[in-house]
Design a protein around this motif. Sequence first.
Motif, PDB file in Angstrom:
ATOM      1  N   MET A   1      45.739  13.977  46.549  1.00 37.36           N
ATOM      2  CA  MET A   1      47.006  13.622  45.941  1.00 37.36           C
ATOM      3  C   MET A   1      46.766  11.856  45.900  1.00 37.36           C
ATOM      4  N   ARG A   2      47.377  11.356  44.781  1.00 38.20           N
ATOM      5  CA  ARG A   2      47.248   9.849  44.525  1.00 38.20           C
ATOM      6  C   ARG A   2      48.681   9.481  44.423  1.00 38.20           C
ATOM      7  N   THR A   3      48.845   8.380  45.351  1.00 34.78           N
ATOM      8  CA  THR A   3      50.431   7.769  45.179  1.00 34.78           C
ATOM      9  C   THR A   3      50.643   6.575  44.304  1.00 34.78           C
ATOM     10  N   PHE A   4      51.494   6.736  43.360  1.00 30.38           N
ATOM     11  CA  PHE A   4      51.850   5.363  42.432  1.00 30.38           C
ATOM     12  C   PHE A   4      53.189   5.201  42.782  1.00 30.38           C
ATOM     13  N   ARG A   5      53.263   3.724  42.288  1.00 29.73           N
ATOM     14  CA  ARG A   5      54.730   3.368  42.338  1.00 29.73           C
ATOM     15  C   ARG A   5      55.043   3.018  40.913  1.00 29.73           C
ATOM     16  N   ILE A   6      56.238   3.626  40.509  1.00 29.15           N
ATOM     17  CA  ILE A   6      56.585   3.327  38.983  1.00 29.15           C
ATOM     18  C   ILE A   6      57.701   2.647  38.929  1.00 29.15           C
ATOM     19  N   THR A   7      58.565   2.155  37.817  1.00 29.18           N
ATOM     20  CA  THR A   7      59.699   1.630  37.745  1.00 29.18           C
ATOM     21  C   THR A   7      60.334   2.106  36.650  1.00 29.18           C
ATOM     22  N   VAL A   8      61.515   2.471  36.738  1.00 30.53           N
ATOM     23  CA  VAL A   8      62.149   3.194  35.535  1.00 30.53           C
ATOM     24  C   VAL A   8      63.560   2.567  35.508  1.00 30.53           C
ATOM     25  N   ASN A   9      63.952   1.805  34.536  1.00 30.77           N
ATOM     26  CA  ASN A   9      65.116   1.333  34.304  1.00 30.77           C
ATOM     27  C   ASN A   9      65.587   0.261  35.313  1.00 30.77           C
TER      28      ASN A   9
ATOM     29  N   VAL B   1      64.692   0.743  38.804  1.00 30.92           N
ATOM     30  CA  VAL B   1      64.632   1.456  39.859  1.00 30.92           C
ATOM     31  C   VAL B   1      63.247   1.896  40.011  1.00 30.92           C
ATOM     32  N   VAL B   2      62.706   1.732  41.367  1.00 30.61           N
ATOM     33  CA  VAL B   2      61.357   1.915  41.782  1.00 30.61           C
ATOM     34  C   VAL B   2      61.371   3.079  42.488  1.00 30.61           C
ATOM     35  N   TYR B   3      60.282   3.924  42.078  1.00 33.37           N
ATOM     36  CA  TYR B   3      60.021   5.075  42.498  1.00 33.37           C
ATOM     37  C   TYR B   3      58.629   5.155  42.977  1.00 33.37           C
ATOM     38  N   ASP B   4      58.258   5.879  44.349  1.00 30.16           N
ATOM     39  CA  ASP B   4      57.188   6.221  44.635  1.00 30.16           C
ATOM     40  C   ASP B   4      56.739   7.744  44.215  1.00 30.16           C
ATOM     41  N   VAL B   5      55.862   7.818  43.458  1.00 30.61           N
ATOM     42  CA  VAL B   5      55.384   9.455  42.906  1.00 30.61           C
ATOM     43  C   VAL B   5      53.790   9.670  43.518  1.00 30.61           C
TER      44      VAL B   5
ATOM     45  N   PRO C   1      64.084   7.579  44.938  1.00 28.06           N
ATOM     46  CA  PRO C   1      63.827   6.230  44.757  1.00 28.06           C
ATOM     47  C   PRO C   1      63.291   5.767  46.179  1.00 28.06           C
ATOM     48  N   ALA C   2      62.285   4.822  46.024  1.00 31.15           N
ATOM     49  CA  ALA C   2      61.717   4.173  47.160  1.00 31.15           C
ATOM     50  C   ALA C   2      62.221   3.119  47.712  1.00 31.15           C
TER      51      ALA C   2
END
Length: 119
Positions: A1-9, A11-15, A35-36
């Motif tokens: 598993m790899r963890t990424f942090r993305i921002t959508v509109n 709002v920051v999410y850890d996926v 949401p992170a």
Amino acid sequence: MRTFRITVNGVVYDVQVEETDASAAAPSPAPAAVPATPAAPAAPTASAGTTPVKAPMQGNIVKVNVTPGAAVKRGDVVCVLEAMKMENEIFAPIDGTVAEVFATKGATVATDALLLTIR
């Protein structure tokens, strides 16, 4: 598993993303993202009977020339927004009195962010 942090509109999410080989079975549906960070506070809105003054583009506020209660004339420079290394003057669209000021020097604002209201 790899963890990424993305921002959508905004709002920051850890996926987490699982790496598989191409011959693996069909992927299973991913669980809903959480949401992170806590949700951002709601953006300010203009109250009834006021005229909003919004940012025409994303940038940084470098100067705020008015305070609540200040009288302004149409065309007065109410604040200065720096975008792409250029300073853009933001003008009062009407004659009136500044009701609220949401912009602060040094703040980064998005396109259409409410800077202040005039009544």
